[in-house]
Design a protein around this motif. Structure first.
Motif, PDB file in Angstrom:
ATOM      1  N   VAL A  68     -63.719 -23.097  -6.352  1.00 32.96           N
ATOM      2  CA  VAL A  68     -63.867 -21.696  -6.738  1.00 32.96           C
ATOM      3  C   VAL A  68     -64.388 -21.608  -8.173  1.00 32.96           C
ATOM      4  O   VAL A  68     -65.285 -20.824  -8.472  1.00 32.96           O
ATOM      5  CB  VAL A  68     -62.535 -20.932  -6.582  1.00 32.96           C
ATOM      6  N   PHE A  69     -63.858 -22.435  -9.059  1.00 31.76           N
ATOM      7  CA  PHE A  69     -64.274 -22.424 -10.459  1.00 31.76           C
ATOM      8  C   PHE A  69     -65.770 -22.720 -10.597  1.00 31.76           C
ATOM      9  O   PHE A  69     -66.504 -21.959 -11.237  1.00 31.76           O
ATOM     10  CB  PHE A  69     -63.453 -23.439 -11.264  1.00 31.76           C
ATOM     11  N   PHE A  70     -66.224 -23.822 -10.009  1.00 28.48           N
ATOM     12  CA  PHE A  70     -67.632 -24.196 -10.164  1.00 28.48           C
ATOM     13  C   PHE A  70     -68.562 -23.226  -9.430  1.00 28.48           C
ATOM     14  O   PHE A  70     -69.645 -22.915  -9.915  1.00 28.48           O
ATOM     15  CB  PHE A  70     -67.863 -25.650  -9.737  1.00 28.48           C
ATOM     16  N   GLY A  71     -68.138 -22.721  -8.280  1.00 25.96           N
ATOM     17  CA  GLY A  71     -68.920 -21.687  -7.611  1.00 25.96           C
ATOM     18  C   GLY A  71     -69.036 -20.454  -8.483  1.00 25.96           C
ATOM     19  O   GLY A  71     -70.101 -19.844  -8.598  1.00 25.96           O
ATOM     20  N   GLY A  72     -67.923 -20.076  -9.131  1.00 22.46           N
ATOM     21  CA  GLY A  72     -67.923 -18.925 -10.029  1.00 22.46           C
ATOM     22  C   GLY A  72     -68.812 -19.126 -11.243  1.00 22.46           C
ATOM     23  O   GLY A  72     -69.495 -18.199 -11.688  1.00 22.46           O
ATOM     24  N   THR A 114     -65.800 -17.034  -2.337  1.00 22.18           N
ATOM     25  CA  THR A 114     -64.909 -16.663  -3.433  1.00 22.18           C
ATOM     26  C   THR A 114     -65.508 -17.024  -4.784  1.00 22.18           C
ATOM     27  O   THR A 114     -65.485 -16.215  -5.711  1.00 22.18           O
ATOM     28  CB  THR A 114     -63.543 -17.359  -3.262  1.00 22.18           C
ATOM     29  N   GLY A 115     -66.046 -18.219  -4.901  1.00 23.43           N
ATOM     30  CA  GLY A 115     -66.576 -18.680  -6.185  1.00 23.43           C
ATOM     31  C   GLY A 115     -67.899 -18.045  -6.565  1.00 23.43           C
ATOM     32  O   GLY A 115     -67.963 -17.223  -7.484  1.00 23.43           O
ATOM     33  N   PHE A 116     -68.969 -18.418  -5.857  1.00 20.09           N
ATOM     34  CA  PHE A 116     -70.306 -17.953  -6.242  1.00 20.09           C
ATOM     35  C   PHE A 116     -70.420 -16.430  -6.206  1.00 20.09           C
ATOM     36  O   PHE A 116     -70.771 -15.804  -7.196  1.00 20.09           O
ATOM     37  CB  PHE A 116     -71.385 -18.578  -5.352  1.00 20.09           C
ATOM     38  N   PHE A 117     -70.134 -15.838  -5.047  1.00 19.46           N
ATOM     39  CA  PHE A 117     -70.308 -14.384  -4.950  1.00 19.46           C
ATOM     40  C   PHE A 117     -69.262 -13.622  -5.764  1.00 19.46           C
ATOM     41  O   PHE A 117     -69.525 -12.523  -6.233  1.00 19.46           O
ATOM     42  CB  PHE A 117     -70.344 -13.926  -3.491  1.00 19.46           C
ATOM     43  N   TRP A 143     -66.318 -24.625   1.941  1.00 19.61           N
ATOM     44  CA  TRP A 143     -67.609 -23.957   1.740  1.00 19.61           C
ATOM     45  C   TRP A 143     -67.402 -22.468   1.473  1.00 19.61           C
ATOM     46  O   TRP A 143     -68.017 -21.902   0.585  1.00 19.61           O
ATOM     47  CB  TRP A 143     -68.484 -24.178   2.967  1.00 19.61           C
ATOM     48  N   ARG A 144     -66.506 -21.831   2.233  1.00 13.30           N
ATOM     49  CA  ARG A 144     -66.198 -20.415   2.001  1.00 13.30           C
ATOM     50  C   ARG A 144     -65.613 -20.203   0.607  1.00 13.30           C
ATOM     51  O   ARG A 144     -65.930 -19.219  -0.063  1.00 13.30           O
ATOM     52  CB  ARG A 144     -65.225 -19.884   3.053  1.00 13.30           C
ATOM     53  N   LEU A 145     -64.759 -21.115   0.166  1.00  7.39           N
ATOM     54  CA  LEU A 145     -64.185 -20.998  -1.176  1.00  7.39           C
ATOM     55  C   LEU A 145     -65.269 -21.114  -2.242  1.00  7.39           C
ATOM     56  O   LEU A 145     -65.312 -20.327  -3.190  1.00  7.39           O
ATOM     57  CB  LEU A 145     -63.115 -22.074  -1.404  1.00  7.39           C
ATOM     58  N   PHE A 146     -66.149 -22.103  -2.095  1.00  7.05           N
ATOM     59  CA  PHE A 146     -67.192 -22.336  -3.097  1.00  7.05           C
ATOM     60  C   PHE A 146     -68.206 -21.198  -3.128  1.00  7.05           C
ATOM     61  O   PHE A 146     -68.494 -20.630  -4.182  1.00  7.05           O
ATOM     62  CB  PHE A 146     -67.897 -23.673  -2.821  1.00  7.05           C
TER      63      PHE A 146
END
Length: 162
Positions: free
Chosen positions: A29-33, A93-96, A87-90
């Motif tokens: 989540v952090f890196f996606g964010g 939650t993270g990227f979007f 994948w959903r987390l990254f």
């Protein structure tokens, strides 16, 4: 002194720890964010500071569309796996989560109110929410069409996985 943080969900008879709350998932989540926030900053930079309202609208609508696609497509039974959950987390939650921005929406509306253009602020806020909701519905529809299920009549899986 030792302190332990334990989040749990209640079942009928006992408490079970949340198995998906671990360092690896938090890092996803952090890196996606981080990537999503950088992408949003890039959109604002390309549009320019004078067009913050336009950039915020674009980011939130594109984010709503993308989140609808990803979460609906990945909610299919065929994607009910630990890697799909990650994948959903990254991405979801993270990227979007980092890409879209409620705070910038609130700031744009506040600036419009403070500049004496309350109707523009109300209109902009409503436009963003309505168009964003529409984009989410379109995203869910697209995700349901391209979600990878062999049978389009199979409803999406809505349970959380461990």
């Amino acid at each position: 002194m030792e302190c332990e943080l334990r989040l749990s969900i209640a079942s009928e008879n006992d408490q079970q720890p949340l198995p998906f709350l671990n360092v690896g998932n938090v890092l996803l989540v952090f890196f996606g964010g981080v990537i999503g926030t950088a992408a949003r900053a890039l959109v604002v930079e390309v549009c320019g500071d004078s067009r913050l309202a336009f950039a915020t609208l674009i980011v939130n609508v594109v984010g709503a569309l993308g989140l609808g696609i990803v979460l609906e497509a990945m909610a299919r039974p065929i994607h009910n796996s630990a890697s799909s959950h990650r994948w959903r987390l990254f991405v979801g939650t993270g990227f979007f989560g980092g890409f879209t921005t409620y705070s910038a929406l609130a700031l744009v509306v506040l600036v419009m109110f403070q500049s004496g253009d309350a109707w523009a602020g109300v209109g902009y806020g409503l436009l963003t929410v309505i168009v964003g909701a529409g984009a989410t519905f379109v995203g869910v529809w697209l995700g349901s069409r391209f979600g990878g299920t062999e049978n389009p009549d199979v409803p999406p899986a809505r349970e959380d996985i461990s």
